[in-house]
Design a protein around this motif. Structure first.
Motif, PDB file in Angstrom:
ATOM      1  N   VAL A   1       0.847  -1.186   0.000  1.00  0.00           N
ATOM      2  CA  VAL A   1       0.000   0.000   0.000  1.00  0.00           C
ATOM      3  C   VAL A   1       0.886   1.241   0.000  1.00  0.00           C
ATOM      4  O   VAL A   1       1.786   1.360   0.835  1.00  0.00           O
ATOM      5  N   PRO A   2       0.702   2.182  -0.913  1.00  0.00           N
ATOM      6  CA  PRO A   2       1.560   3.363  -0.966  1.00  0.00           C
ATOM      7  C   PRO A   2       1.224   4.343   0.137  1.00  0.00           C
ATOM      8  O   PRO A   2       0.225   4.202   0.831  1.00  0.00           O
ATOM      9  N   ALA A   3       2.077   5.351   0.294  1.00  0.00           N
ATOM     10  CA  ALA A   3       1.804   6.418   1.246  1.00  0.00           C
ATOM     11  C   ALA A   3       0.484   7.073   0.899  1.00  0.00           C
ATOM     12  O   ALA A   3       0.095   7.159  -0.263  1.00  0.00           O
ATOM     13  N   ARG A   4      -0.243   7.561   1.929  1.00  0.00           N
ATOM     14  CA  ARG A   4      -1.602   8.037   1.699  1.00  0.00           C
ATOM     15  C   ARG A   4      -1.671   9.369   0.953  1.00  0.00           C
ATOM     16  O   ARG A   4      -2.749   9.836   0.645  1.00  0.00           O
ATOM     17  N   ASP A   5      -0.502  10.009   0.681  1.00  0.00           N
ATOM     18  CA  ASP A   5      -0.572  11.190  -0.170  1.00  0.00           C
ATOM     19  C   ASP A   5      -0.532  10.793  -1.639  1.00  0.00           C
ATOM     20  O   ASP A   5      -0.682  11.626  -2.525  1.00  0.00           O
ATOM     21  N   ALA A   6      -0.299   9.500  -1.936  1.00  0.00           N
ATOM     22  CA  ALA A   6      -0.357   9.024  -3.308  1.00  0.00           C
ATOM     23  C   ALA A   6      -1.813   8.810  -3.695  1.00  0.00           C
ATOM     24  O   ALA A   6      -2.673   8.620  -2.850  1.00  0.00           O
ATOM     25  N   ARG A   7      -2.068   8.836  -5.002  1.00  0.00           N
ATOM     26  CA  ARG A   7      -3.413   8.596  -5.499  1.00  0.00           C
ATOM     27  C   ARG A   7      -3.458   7.177  -6.039  1.00  0.00           C
ATOM     28  O   ARG A   7      -2.862   6.877  -7.073  1.00  0.00           O
ATOM     29  N   LEU A   8      -4.165   6.317  -5.342  1.00  0.00           N
ATOM     30  CA  LEU A   8      -4.194   4.895  -5.652  1.00  0.00           C
ATOM     31  C   LEU A   8      -5.523   4.540  -6.299  1.00  0.00           C
ATOM     32  O   LEU A   8      -6.588   4.784  -5.733  1.00  0.00           O
ATOM     33  N   VAL A   9      -5.447   3.946  -7.483  1.00  0.00           N
ATOM     34  CA  VAL A   9      -6.642   3.595  -8.254  1.00  0.00           C
ATOM     35  C   VAL A   9      -6.715   2.086  -8.424  1.00  0.00           C
ATOM     36  O   VAL A   9      -5.714   1.440  -8.755  1.00  0.00           O
ATOM     37  N   LEU A  10      -7.885   1.542  -8.195  1.00  0.00           N
ATOM     38  CA  LEU A  10      -8.141   0.131  -8.479  1.00  0.00           C
ATOM     39  C   LEU A  10      -9.012   0.043  -9.728  1.00  0.00           C
ATOM     40  O   LEU A  10     -10.117   0.601  -9.758  1.00  0.00           O
ATOM     41  N   ILE A  11      -8.503  -0.649 -10.770  1.00  0.00           N
ATOM     42  CA  ILE A  11      -9.271  -0.874 -11.998  1.00  0.00           C
ATOM     43  C   ILE A  11      -9.754  -2.312 -11.986  1.00  0.00           C
ATOM     44  O   ILE A  11      -8.964  -3.239 -11.780  1.00  0.00           O
ATOM     45  N   VAL A  12     -11.049  -2.506 -12.212  1.00  0.00           N
ATOM     46  CA  VAL A  12     -11.637  -3.847 -12.221  1.00  0.00           C
ATOM     47  C   VAL A  12     -12.303  -4.074 -13.572  1.00  0.00           C
ATOM     48  O   VAL A  12     -13.276  -3.393 -13.921  1.00  0.00           O
ATOM     49  N   ASP A  13     -11.761  -5.027 -14.329  1.00  0.00           N
ATOM     50  CA  ASP A  13     -12.306  -5.323 -15.664  1.00  0.00           C
ATOM     51  C   ASP A  13     -11.841  -6.708 -16.058  1.00  0.00           C
ATOM     52  O   ASP A  13     -10.689  -7.074 -15.784  1.00  0.00           O
ATOM     53  N   ASP A  14     -12.715  -7.478 -16.672  1.00  0.00           N
ATOM     54  CA  ASP A  14     -12.332  -8.835 -17.072  1.00  0.00           C
ATOM     55  C   ASP A  14     -11.714  -8.879 -18.463  1.00  0.00           C
ATOM     56  O   ASP A  14     -11.352  -9.952 -18.946  1.00  0.00           O
ATOM     57  N   VAL A  15     -11.565  -7.731 -19.112  1.00  0.00           N
ATOM     58  CA  VAL A  15     -10.962  -7.675 -20.453  1.00  0.00           C
ATOM     59  C   VAL A  15      -9.543  -7.126 -20.334  1.00  0.00           C
ATOM     60  O   VAL A  15      -9.356  -5.948 -19.996  1.00  0.00           O
ATOM     61  N   PRO A  16      -8.516  -7.932 -20.606  1.00  0.00           N
ATOM     62  CA  PRO A  16      -7.126  -7.489 -20.444  1.00  0.00           C
ATOM     63  C   PRO A  16      -6.785  -6.236 -21.241  1.00  0.00           C
ATOM     64  O   PRO A  16      -6.025  -5.382 -20.764  1.00  0.00           O
ATOM     65  N   ASP A  17      -7.330  -6.091 -22.450  1.00  0.00           N
ATOM     66  CA  ASP A  17      -7.006  -4.916 -23.257  1.00  0.00           C
ATOM     67  C   ASP A  17      -7.492  -3.632 -22.578  1.00  0.00           C
ATOM     68  O   ASP A  17      -6.818  -2.594 -22.623  1.00  0.00           O
ATOM     69  N   ASN A  18      -8.672  -3.681 -21.965  1.00  0.00           N
ATOM     70  CA  ASN A  18      -9.187  -2.507 -21.252  1.00  0.00           C
ATOM     71  C   ASN A  18      -8.284  -2.154 -20.071  1.00  0.00           C
ATOM     72  O   ASN A  18      -7.984  -0.980 -19.823  1.00  0.00           O
ATOM     73  N   LEU A  19      -7.857  -3.187 -19.342  1.00  0.00           N
ATOM     74  CA  LEU A  19      -6.973  -2.953 -18.203  1.00  0.00           C
ATOM     75  C   LEU A  19      -5.666  -2.318 -18.651  1.00  0.00           C
ATOM     76  O   LEU A  19      -5.178  -1.368 -18.030  1.00  0.00           O
ATOM     77  N   ALA A  20      -5.095  -2.838 -19.715  1.00  0.00           N
ATOM     78  CA  ALA A  20      -3.800  -2.329 -20.184  1.00  0.00           C
ATOM     79  C   ALA A  20      -3.900  -0.874 -20.605  1.00  0.00           C
ATOM     80  O   ALA A  20      -3.029  -0.051 -20.264  1.00  0.00           O
ATOM     81  N   MET A  21      -4.937  -0.531 -21.355  1.00  0.00           N
ATOM     82  CA  MET A  21      -5.083   0.843 -21.823  1.00  0.00           C
ATOM     83  C   MET A  21      -5.241   1.819 -20.661  1.00  0.00           C
ATOM     84  O   MET A  21      -4.567   2.855 -20.593  1.00  0.00           O
ATOM     85  N   LEU A  22      -6.117   1.486 -19.729  1.00  0.00           N
ATOM     86  CA  LEU A  22      -6.345   2.384 -18.595  1.00  0.00           C
ATOM     87  C   LEU A  22      -5.122   2.440 -17.681  1.00  0.00           C
ATOM     88  O   LEU A  22      -4.768   3.505 -17.170  1.00  0.00           O
ATOM     89  N   HIS A  23      -4.486   1.293 -17.473  1.00  0.00           N
ATOM     90  CA  HIS A  23      -3.296   1.264 -16.623  1.00  0.00           C
ATOM     91  C   HIS A  23      -2.233   2.205 -17.163  1.00  0.00           C
ATOM     92  O   HIS A  23      -1.645   3.001 -16.410  1.00  0.00           O
ATOM     93  N   ASP A  24      -1.979   2.140 -18.463  1.00  0.00           N
ATOM     94  CA  ASP A  24      -0.947   2.984 -19.058  1.00  0.00           C
ATOM     95  C   ASP A  24      -1.314   4.463 -18.951  1.00  0.00           C
ATOM     96  O   ASP A  24      -0.464   5.306 -18.636  1.00  0.00           O
ATOM     97  N   ALA A  25      -2.597   4.802 -19.190  1.00  0.00           N
ATOM     98  CA  ALA A  25      -3.019   6.202 -19.144  1.00  0.00           C
ATOM     99  C   ALA A  25      -2.923   6.763 -17.735  1.00  0.00           C
ATOM    100  O   ALA A  25      -2.448   7.886 -17.524  1.00  0.00           O
ATOM    101  N   LEU A  26      -3.351   5.965 -16.743  1.00  0.00           N
ATOM    102  CA  LEU A  26      -3.319   6.436 -15.354  1.00  0.00           C
ATOM    103  C   LEU A  26      -1.882   6.502 -14.824  1.00  0.00           C
ATOM    104  O   LEU A  26      -1.524   7.416 -14.081  1.00  0.00           O
TER     105      LEU A  26
END
Length: 322
Positions: free
Chosen positions: A7-32
């Protein structure tokens, strides 16, 4: 059990992405990731719940339609857990029918974006909801800290439900006073009938009072003063804040002990010093020698950062309730 990144320090912005399609996860992961976010991913509802409970992300981007547990059920479970309930959830959905969008918001989502996902739109919506959630957390934390700080001054606060007098929140000192004066203990306890009746009578005219309504109860162990206040900003409708203070020599000495970080005997000596007593009189009252009183006073001066009994007495008087 699944292992997740630290778990990162609480001043970091931590996002959880939930999707069963790997391509969607990859695109959003890279953008975020490029936007400076720390990113966690989950490909199904069970993994999402486990990850959220362990990492407590700042926000969740959640696919509405997944095999097994869908996004609606994931959201309902997250909102049912006190630890994860405050996390804002943005749905990602290819469903544009009004009934599905209403279902997403009804489950506890704060917003939705439609597929195909546009990263710029997701980032913009996330920024809005992250700011709102951060402000809400800060306000709630400040309110809790302010109410808890009252304990150090001999005041105890609790939130009660007007309809039935049930105690919904309390500081440690409030718990102790409820137990000592009324014989009730713990959260979800119910105020005595006479106290509840007073709260209900005063509630109707609370806005008309220049000062918080006050009621003094003689409980045989010193007086217990009750003051009724409007609800705090984070309280639900139908709740009020009740502040209690015990008026007795024992309670006052405890206020000094907690407020200045001194021992119980030092608090007793300081209390009588504030009442204008000289060392000989204090020695008689607390059953020790004048020399011992002098030693106590020397330690009190050092802890309070003063050099004279007058300065120490002034600080004690400023700390004590009127």
């Amino acid at each position: 059990m699944m292992d997740f990144p630290p778990v990162p320090a609480r001043d970091a912005r931590l996002v959880l992405i939930v999707d069963d399609v790997p391509d969607n996860l990859a695109m959003l992961h890279d953008a975020l990731d490029a936007a400076g976010y720390m990113v966690l991913v989950a490909t199904n509802g069970e993994a999402a719940l486990a990850c959220a409970a362990q990492a407590l992300p700042d926000i969740v981007l959640l696919d509405a339609m997944m095999p097994g547990m869908d996004g609606f059920e994931v959201t309902r479970r997250l909102k049912a857990d006190a630890r994860t309930a405050p996390i804002p959830i943005i749905f990602m959905t290819g469903l544009t029918e009004t009934e599905h969008l209403i279902a997403a918001l009804a489950a506890g989502g704060v917003d939705y974006v439609t597929k195909p996902i546009k990263p710029a739109e997701v980032l913009a919506r996330m920024g809005v909801h992250l700011g709102t959630a951060r402000r809400a957390r800060a306000q709630q934390q400040q309110a809790v800290q302010a109410r808890s700080a009252l304990d150090a001054f001999g005041h105890a606060s609790l939130t009660v439900r007007i309809a039935d007098g049930r105690v919904l929140w309390q500081t440690p000192l409030a718990r102790e006073l409820l137990r000592r004066h009324f014989g009730i203990d713990g959260l979800r306890a119910v105020l005595p009938a006479d106290v509840l009746a007073w709260v209900q009578r005063q509630q109707a005219t609370l806005a008309l009072h220049a000062e918080p309504p006050r009621w003094t109860l003689d409980q045989g162990q010193g007086s217990l003063v009750l003051r009724l206040h409007p609800p705090s900003p984070e309280a639900d409708e139908g709740e009020l804040l009740l502040v209690m203070r015990e008026e007795s020599d024992l309670a006052v000495r405890e206020t000094l002990r907690q407020g200045f970080g001194i021992t119980g005997k030092e608090a007793e000596v300081l209390y009588w010093l504030a009442q204008g007593k000289i060392n000989r009189d204090i020695a008689d009252i607390v059953s020790c020698s004048p020399a011992t009183v002098k030693k106590h006073l020397e330690r009190i001066y050092a802890k309070l950062g003063v050099e004279t009994r007058t300065a120490a007495a002034a600080m004690a008087m400023a700390r004590l309730p009127a």
